[in-house]
Design a protein around this motif. Structure first.
Motif, short mmCIF file in Angstrom:
data_model
loop_
_atom_site.label_atom_id
_atom_site.label_comp_id
_atom_site.label_asym_id
_atom_site.label_seq_id
_atom_site.Cartn_x
_atom_site.Cartn_y
_atom_site.Cartn_z
N GLN A 124 -4.86 -4.49 -6.06
CA GLN A 124 -4.55 -5.10 -5.02
C GLN A 124 -3.12 -4.91 -4.58
O GLN A 124 -3.14 -4.94 -3.38
CB GLN A 124 -4.67 -6.57 -5.66
N GLY A 125 -2.09 -4.82 -5.30
CA GLY A 125 -0.85 -4.61 -5.00
C GLY A 125 -0.75 -3.52 -4.10
O GLY A 125 -0.16 -3.34 -3.08
N GLU A 126 -1.36 -2.27 -4.35
CA GLU A 126 -1.43 -1.03 -3.90
C GLU A 126 -2.12 -1.24 -2.44
O GLU A 126 -1.51 -0.62 -1.54
CB GLU A 126 -2.28 -0.13 -4.66
N ARG A 127 -3.14 -1.99 -2.27
CA ARG A 127 -3.52 -2.15 -1.08
C ARG A 127 -2.78 -2.80 -0.09
O ARG A 127 -2.90 -2.68 1.01
CB ARG A 127 -5.13 -3.02 -1.16
N TYR A 128 -2.16 -3.75 -0.51
CA TYR A 128 -1.04 -4.66 0.13
C TYR A 128 0.05 -3.61 0.75
O TYR A 128 0.19 -3.72 2.16
CB TYR A 128 -0.41 -5.67 -0.76
N ILE A 129 0.37 -2.92 -0.06
CA ILE A 129 1.30 -1.97 0.35
C ILE A 129 0.93 -0.94 1.43
O ILE A 129 1.51 -0.81 2.44
CB ILE A 129 2.26 -1.47 -0.83
N ALA A 130 -0.13 -0.56 1.08
CA ALA A 130 -0.86 0.50 2.03
C ALA A 130 -1.03 -0.18 3.42
O ALA A 130 -0.89 0.39 4.49
CB ALA A 130 -2.16 0.86 1.46
N LEU A 131 -1.46 -1.47 3.44
CA LEU A 131 -1.55 -2.24 4.89
C LEU A 131 -0.35 -2.34 5.33
O LEU A 131 -0.31 -2.05 6.59
CB LEU A 131 -2.41 -3.45 4.36
N ALA A 132 0.64 -2.50 4.82
CA ALA A 132 1.92 -2.97 5.54
C ALA A 132 2.36 -1.51 6.10
O ALA A 132 2.92 -1.60 6.93
CB ALA A 132 3.10 -3.54 4.25
N GLU A 133 2.10 -0.42 5.32
CA GLU A 133 2.69 0.89 5.82
C GLU A 133 2.01 1.42 6.97
O GLU A 133 2.51 1.80 7.81
CB GLU A 133 2.58 1.91 4.67
N ARG A 134 0.34 0.94 6.99
CA ARG A 134 -0.51 1.46 8.19
C ARG A 134 0.00 0.59 9.37
O ARG A 134 -0.24 0.93 10.50
CB ARG A 134 -1.94 1.24 7.62
N ARG A 135 0.06 -0.76 9.31
CA ARG A 135 0.17 -1.74 10.33
C ARG A 135 1.50 -2.57 10.04
O ARG A 135 1.57 -3.40 9.42
CB ARG A 135 -0.85 -2.73 10.54
N PRO A 136 2.78 -2.25 10.62
CA PRO A 136 4.03 -2.68 10.31
C PRO A 136 3.90 -4.29 10.73
O PRO A 136 4.94 -4.95 9.98
CB PRO A 136 5.20 -1.89 11.39
N SER A 137 3.08 -4.60 11.50
CA SER A 137 3.10 -6.10 11.78
C SER A 137 2.74 -6.94 10.67
O SER A 137 3.14 -8.03 10.35
CB SER A 137 2.14 -6.47 12.75
N GLN A 138 1.93 -6.31 9.57
CA GLN A 138 1.55 -6.91 8.61
C GLN A 138 2.75 -7.06 7.35
O GLN A 138 2.53 -7.82 6.51
CB GLN A 138 0.61 -6.35 7.71
N GLU A 139 3.86 -6.44 7.55
CA GLU A 139 5.00 -6.66 6.71
C GLU A 139 5.56 -8.05 6.61
O GLU A 139 6.06 -8.44 5.66
CB GLU A 139 6.31 -5.68 7.20
N ALA A 140 5.18 -8.75 7.78
CA ALA A 140 5.52 -10.23 7.90
C ALA A 140 4.90 -10.93 6.70
O ALA A 140 5.42 -12.08 6.41
CB ALA A 140 5.11 -10.97 9.15
N PHE A 141 3.74 -10.58 6.22
CA PHE A 141 2.83 -11.05 5.01
C PHE A 141 3.31 -10.52 3.74
O PHE A 141 2.66 -11.23 2.63
CB PHE A 141 1.68 -11.23 5.61
N LEU A 142 3.91 -9.24 3.60
CA LEU A 142 3.71 -8.61 2.32
C LEU A 142 4.29 -9.40 1.17
O LEU A 142 4.05 -9.37 -0.08
CB LEU A 142 4.31 -7.12 2.69
#
Length: 189
Positions: free
Chosen positions: A160-178
């Motif tokens: 789960q944690g790996e998926r969150y980080i990968a999501l934030a890396e692919r879509r910087p807008s998602q860093e707001a939620f990381l």
């Protein structure tokens, strides 16, 4: 008490915790899910028959949706009979990432932890709880005992944690939620 030490799985408490964490109405511009209330997206609410304004969605309507779509439909209730902490994690992960993704994490972890199929056969990562997934879970718990549930929980949370980080890396807008995802969705929630 940490989820990993819970002897039973109280779905009502799980639902209340998710609703409390998600809060009332939110419409964050970076959230691709759009408007939500109690953590239920407008698309899900409409598909489940809620026709009112999202700001006014009753808490009990959200709770019924969580129970139906995120607990019973994916079969997490059947996992709870064997491994309550795993079922609680699957529910929470399923709410945030989708129940198929949560189930896939379980299946991947079970395959990786079966000691080259010595404890139980590999299973398809089909992202659905069925007889083979439940048999693999039973085999794992038999081979590893109660401590095994804690280790399996850690493996699922690592995925789960790996998926969150990968999501934030692919879509910087998602860093707001990381930060919130890692703080509130992994470990003790």
């Amino acid at each position: 008490m940490p989820r990993s030490q819970s002897p039973t799985c109280d779905v009502d408490a799980l639902i209340d915790a998710v609703i409390d964490r998600e809060g009332r109405y939110v419409n964050h511009p970076a959230d691709r899910g759009g408007p939500t209330c109690w953590g239920i997206t407008e698309a899900v609410a409409r598909a489940e028959g809620y026709a009112g304004p999202m700001r006014a969605m009753p808490r009990d309507s959200a709770a019924a949706i969580y129970r139906r779509l995120y607990w019973l439909r994916p079969g997490f209730d059947r996992v709870a009979l064997r491994a309550p902490a795993i079922a609680a994690e699957l529910f929470d992960t399923g709410v945030n990432m989708g129940t198929a993704t949560a189930t896939g994490f379980l299946q991947r972890a079970l395959n990786a932890l079966n000691r080259s199929a010595r404890d139980y056969p590999d299973i398809a990562v089909d992202r659905a709880i069925g007889p083979r997934t439940l048999a693999a879970l039973d085999g794992f718990l038999k081979a590893r005992g109660k401590r095994g549930e804690v280790v399996l929980l850690r493996a699922i949370e690592a995925l789960q944690g790996e998926r969150y980080i990968a999501l934030a890396e692919r879509r910087p807008s998602q860093e707001a939620f990381l930060y919130g995802w890692l703080a509130n969705r992994i470990g003790e929630a």
